[in-house]
Design a protein around this motif. Sequence first.
Motif, PDB file in Angstrom:
ATOM      1  N   LYS A  47      22.792  55.644  38.253  1.00 30.15           N
ATOM      2  CA  LYS A  47      21.097  55.777  38.314  1.00 30.15           C
ATOM      3  C   LYS A  47      20.762  56.623  37.023  1.00 30.15           C
ATOM      4  CE  LYS A  47      21.042  54.723  42.679  1.00 30.15           C
ATOM      5  NZ  LYS A  47      22.308  54.305  42.822  1.00 30.15           N
ATOM      6  N   VAL A  48      21.316  56.991  36.057  1.00 26.32           N
ATOM      7  CA  VAL A  48      21.031  57.672  34.941  1.00 26.32           C
ATOM      8  C   VAL A  48      20.341  56.576  34.138  1.00 26.32           C
ATOM      9  CG1 VAL A  48      22.045  58.776  32.953  1.00 26.32           C
ATOM     10  CG2 VAL A  48      22.837  59.432  34.901  1.00 26.32           C
ATOM     11  N   PRO A  49      19.093  56.664  33.538  1.00 26.75           N
ATOM     12  CA  PRO A  49      18.616  55.765  32.634  1.00 26.75           C
ATOM     13  C   PRO A  49      19.542  55.492  31.313  1.00 26.75           C
ATOM     14  CG  PRO A  49      17.206  57.558  33.029  1.00 26.75           C
ATOM     15  CD  PRO A  49      18.524  58.140  33.796  1.00 26.75           C
ATOM     16  N   PRO A  50      19.222  53.926  31.120  1.00 27.56           N
ATOM     17  CA  PRO A  50      19.996  53.592  29.886  1.00 27.56           C
ATOM     18  C   PRO A  50      19.850  54.322  28.599  1.00 27.56           C
ATOM     19  CG  PRO A  50      19.041  51.695  30.967  1.00 27.56           C
ATOM     20  CD  PRO A  50      18.622  53.070  31.761  1.00 27.56           C
ATOM     21  N   GLU A  51      18.633  55.034  28.386  1.00 24.89           N
ATOM     22  CA  GLU A  51      18.342  55.672  27.180  1.00 24.89           C
ATOM     23  C   GLU A  51      19.256  57.182  27.093  1.00 24.89           C
ATOM     24  OE1 GLU A  51      14.968  53.036  28.106  1.00 24.89           O
ATOM     25  OE2 GLU A  51      16.093  54.494  29.273  1.00 24.89           O
ATOM     26  N   SER A  52      19.248  57.765  28.283  1.00 23.13           N
ATOM     27  CA  SER A  52      20.028  58.889  28.477  1.00 23.13           C
ATOM     28  C   SER A  52      21.536  58.658  28.106  1.00 23.13           C
ATOM     29  CB  SER A  52      19.781  59.446  29.693  1.00 23.13           C
ATOM     30  OG  SER A  52      18.620  59.876  29.946  1.00 23.13           O
ATOM     31  N   ARG A  53      22.012  57.671  28.888  1.00 22.02           N
ATOM     32  CA  ARG A  53      23.301  57.218  28.808  1.00 22.02           C
ATOM     33  C   ARG A  53      23.742  56.906  27.243  1.00 22.02           C
ATOM     34  NH1 ARG A  53      22.473  53.517  33.341  1.00 22.02           N
ATOM     35  NH2 ARG A  53      22.835  51.689  32.079  1.00 22.02           N
ATOM     36  N   ALA A  54      22.818  56.248  26.511  1.00 20.25           N
ATOM     37  CA  ALA A  54      22.917  55.999  25.149  1.00 20.25           C
ATOM     38  C   ALA A  54      22.809  57.180  24.321  1.00 20.25           C
ATOM     39  CB  ALA A  54      21.743  55.167  24.432  1.00 20.25           C
ATOM     40  N   GLY A  55      22.038  58.084  24.591  1.00 21.44           N
ATOM     41  CA  GLY A  55      22.234  59.702  23.947  1.00 21.44           C
ATOM     42  C   GLY A  55      23.503  60.245  24.208  1.00 21.44           C
ATOM     43  N   LEU A  56      24.202  59.954  25.156  1.00 22.47           N
ATOM     44  CA  LEU A  56      25.516  60.553  25.313  1.00 22.47           C
ATOM     45  C   LEU A  56      26.517  59.907  24.165  1.00 22.47           C
ATOM     46  CD1 LEU A  56      28.018  62.109  26.551  1.00 22.47           C
ATOM     47  CD2 LEU A  56      28.179  59.968  28.052  1.00 22.47           C
ATOM     48  N   LEU A  57      26.277  58.495  23.850  1.00 19.35           N
ATOM     49  CA  LEU A  57      26.805  58.008  22.781  1.00 19.35           C
ATOM     50  C   LEU A  57      26.698  58.728  21.578  1.00 19.35           C
ATOM     51  CD1 LEU A  57      27.828  56.178  25.273  1.00 19.35           C
ATOM     52  CD2 LEU A  57      27.832  54.315  23.647  1.00 19.35           C
ATOM     53  N   PHE A  58      25.411  58.807  21.442  1.00 19.65           N
ATOM     54  CA  PHE A  58      24.700  59.225  20.004  1.00 19.65           C
ATOM     55  C   PHE A  58      25.277  60.421  19.710  1.00 19.65           C
ATOM     56  CE2 PHE A  58      21.112  56.153  20.966  1.00 19.65           C
ATOM     57  CZ  PHE A  58      21.810  55.103  20.089  1.00 19.65           C
ATOM     58  N   LYS A  59      25.324  61.414  20.822  1.00 21.90           N
ATOM     59  CA  LYS A  59      26.089  62.676  20.573  1.00 21.90           C
ATOM     60  C   LYS A  59      27.390  62.729  20.340  1.00 21.90           C
ATOM     61  CE  LYS A  59      25.882  67.344  20.887  1.00 21.90           C
ATOM     62  NZ  LYS A  59      25.101  68.084  20.000  1.00 21.90           N
ATOM     63  N   ALA A  60      28.172  61.898  20.980  1.00 22.72           N
ATOM     64  CA  ALA A  60      29.721  61.939  20.740  1.00 22.72           C
ATOM     65  C   ALA A  60      29.670  61.332  19.345  1.00 22.72           C
ATOM     66  CB  ALA A  60      30.253  60.952  21.830  1.00 22.72           C
ATOM     67  N   ALA A  61      29.039  60.410  18.826  1.00 20.09           N
ATOM     68  CA  ALA A  61      29.110  59.937  17.658  1.00 20.09           C
ATOM     69  C   ALA A  61      29.058  60.820  16.418  1.00 20.09           C
ATOM     70  CB  ALA A  61      28.311  58.580  17.167  1.00 20.09           C
ATOM     71  N   ALA A  62      27.912  61.672  16.727  1.00 15.69           N
ATOM     72  CA  ALA A  62      27.600  62.908  15.698  1.00 15.69           C
ATOM     73  C   ALA A  62      28.862  63.874  15.785  1.00 15.69           C
ATOM     74  CB  ALA A  62      26.317  63.502  15.977  1.00 15.69           C
ATOM     75  N   ILE A  63      29.453  64.169  16.890  1.00 11.28           N
ATOM     76  CA  ILE A  63      30.495  65.051  16.890  1.00 11.28           C
ATOM     77  C   ILE A  63      31.738  64.383  15.970  1.00 11.28           C
ATOM     78  CG2 ILE A  63      32.189  66.109  18.326  1.00 11.28           C
ATOM     79  CD1 ILE A  63      30.086  66.247  20.419  1.00 11.28           C
ATOM     80  N   LEU A  64      31.948  63.270  16.427  1.00 11.42           N
ATOM     81  CA  LEU A  64      33.234  62.524  15.658  1.00 11.42           C
ATOM     82  C   LEU A  64      32.955  62.525  14.164  1.00 11.42           C
ATOM     83  CD1 LEU A  64      35.829  61.250  15.905  1.00 11.42           C
ATOM     84  CD2 LEU A  64      34.771  58.859  16.386  1.00 11.42           C
ATOM     85  N   ARG A  65      31.694  62.372  13.858  1.00 15.73           N
ATOM     86  CA  ARG A  65      31.455  61.982  12.260  1.00 15.73           C
ATOM     87  C   ARG A  65      31.715  63.600  11.861  1.00 15.73           C
ATOM     88  NH1 ARG A  65      26.705  60.422  13.160  1.00 15.73           N
ATOM     89  NH2 ARG A  65      27.082  58.144  12.777  1.00 15.73           N
ATOM     90  N   ARG A  66      31.386  64.678  12.508  1.00 16.57           N
ATOM     91  CA  ARG A  66      31.408  65.990  11.786  1.00 16.57           C
ATOM     92  C   ARG A  66      33.046  66.107  11.597  1.00 16.57           C
ATOM     93  NH1 ARG A  66      26.896  67.284  15.025  1.00 16.57           N
ATOM     94  NH2 ARG A  66      28.202  68.017  16.885  1.00 16.57           N
ATOM     95  N   ARG A  67      33.912  65.576  12.751  1.00 16.16           N
ATOM     96  CA  ARG A  67      35.295  66.100  12.708  1.00 16.16           C
ATOM     97  C   ARG A  67      36.110  64.790  12.430  1.00 16.16           C
ATOM     98  NH1 ARG A  67      35.835  67.993  19.048  1.00 16.16           N
ATOM     99  NH2 ARG A  67      38.043  68.097  18.208  1.00 16.16           N
ATOM    100  N   LYS A  68      35.607  63.873  11.466  1.00 17.39           N
ATOM    101  CA  LYS A  68      36.099  62.680  11.130  1.00 17.39           C
ATOM    102  C   LYS A  68      37.533  62.757  10.692  1.00 17.39           C
ATOM    103  CE  LYS A  68      35.067  58.336   8.600  1.00 17.39           C
ATOM    104  NZ  LYS A  68      34.117  57.959   7.680  1.00 17.39           N
ATOM    105  N   HIS A  69      37.741  63.933   9.603  1.00 20.51           N
ATOM    106  CA  HIS A  69      39.277  64.205   9.002  1.00 20.51           C
ATOM    107  C   HIS A  69      40.070  64.513  10.070  1.00 20.51           C
ATOM    108  CE1 HIS A  69      37.485  63.299   5.090  1.00 20.51           C
ATOM    109  NE2 HIS A  69      37.268  64.239   4.907  1.00 20.51           N
TER     110      HIS A  69
END
Length: 517
Positions: A90-112
């Motif tokens: 029931k969570v809106p698609p935009e909010s679910r996508a926001g979870l992915l964008f946040k996770a991508a930002a975390i992984l980018r900071r922890r890439k090495h």
Amino acid sequence: MIPYGPEPFTDFSNLKEAQALDAAIAQARQESGANIPLVIGGERIMTEKKTKSINPSRKAEIVGHISKADQAQAEQAMQSAYATFKTWSKVPPESRAGLLFKAAAILRRRKHEFSAWLMIEAGKTRGEADADTAEAIDFMEYYGRQMINMAKRSNDLLVPYPSEVNRLEYIPLGVGIVIPPWNFPLAIMVGMTTASIVAGNTVVLKPASTTPVIAYKFFEILEDAGMPAGVVNYLPGSGAEIGDFLVTHKLTRYIAFTGSRDVGLRIHELSAKVSDGQMWLKRYIGEMGGKDSIIVDKDADLEAAAQGIVASAFGFSGQKCSACSRAIIHKDVYDQVLTRAVELTNQLKIGDVTDHSNFTGPVVDEFAYNKILEFIEIGKGEGRLMTGGNAPMADLGYYIEPTIFADVDPQARIMQEEIFGPVLAFTKANEFGHALEIANNTEYGLTGSVYTRNRMHIERAREEFHVGNLYFNRKCTGAIVGVHPFGGFNMSGTDSKAGGPDYLLQFTQLKLSSEKL
């Protein structure tokens, strides 16, 4: 929204970047050997039964002690995912996508940090590890945007009709079983998992048995990004004990699998059988390997062709479903390309991947090591050994030399069976049409490459070379998310085209509602 563009690879000629990775490797080594739990509904569960994750470069080094789920815990994970689906869907698609964008930002900071774990647990060189991490970021950025676009465009697919309001929606399926491979233990695992959840599904994630620590580290990123408990349940365990149980469970709505042909076919068969209480036909999203060819025409750039063959065959010790294991060379240039490929292969250094001067590291584990060595012995009876064939440093890790066989019959076993290791077979083609016949003579159809300057031959290959990903005048590995949607034909799987515009359709279903005015 910020436009999507592929994540850039790290420039390790920059001393700062190289030192940052070395520091991350040292830190990962300090953290190695930890106990890794199951995670069901957000609860960490340590089990008595455990498996060991081993560093293939240094097989005496334990990367982690991994809790093993049994069927009771698998049932618990299924119930957790099923219950959570009722709210997560029931969570809106935009909010679910926001979870992915946040996770991508975390992984980018922890890439090495994640590249370091890929080097230690999977035996990837720093370049291969960096590309794996970049691809994981790309998948999240791409699928998040795809989900938002799908939600917006669904009604544009309908033809207007007087006196009615019609609405078309992409809705999620339910509980998915995600079974990723060990060879891209971050990128493909992330891609299949986040495609599932951004579409509104919940997941039981059964990580690859040789690379479970990387999967757990990413699970922690999802939690840090705000993922509710139960959306993804982390469930390492043996295929014999929990694999069939999860696939055949009545609550399983789909299975997303990447791995070997034999396992993939078994999952496909089991998923087609209806269990007691099951209310739907299960979907199967499968990628099952390849036996990939590079064709070199008589008028090709021979140096570029030899370079592409060697890079495609021996990067990550040939442990890619897209790797070149068959070089099909026009008879007029056969000797030249073979000689140059052998010269280039002899220049490759093999050893511990934390020594950045090494081009390739070990194969993943003892099972793969023994299987590949058996194929090398078979190859000695089917072709002429030109280089390699040995297993150096056997007391240290699972190292096998890049190996080339020449003059191999197109029907030979090493030309037909997927080896998944650093073994390359050369065969001669009489003319271009003959080369295409050889390229198409396997049961697989994943990737292929053609080196030629002949425009008519390019167009003919585009029509006749039956693979899901076909490349011209470049290597047959290295698909980029959104640029080269990836998936193959025949026994290579369901042509799921990961990283492509249609991928999320497999994790959703369309619902129409119509209201008369």
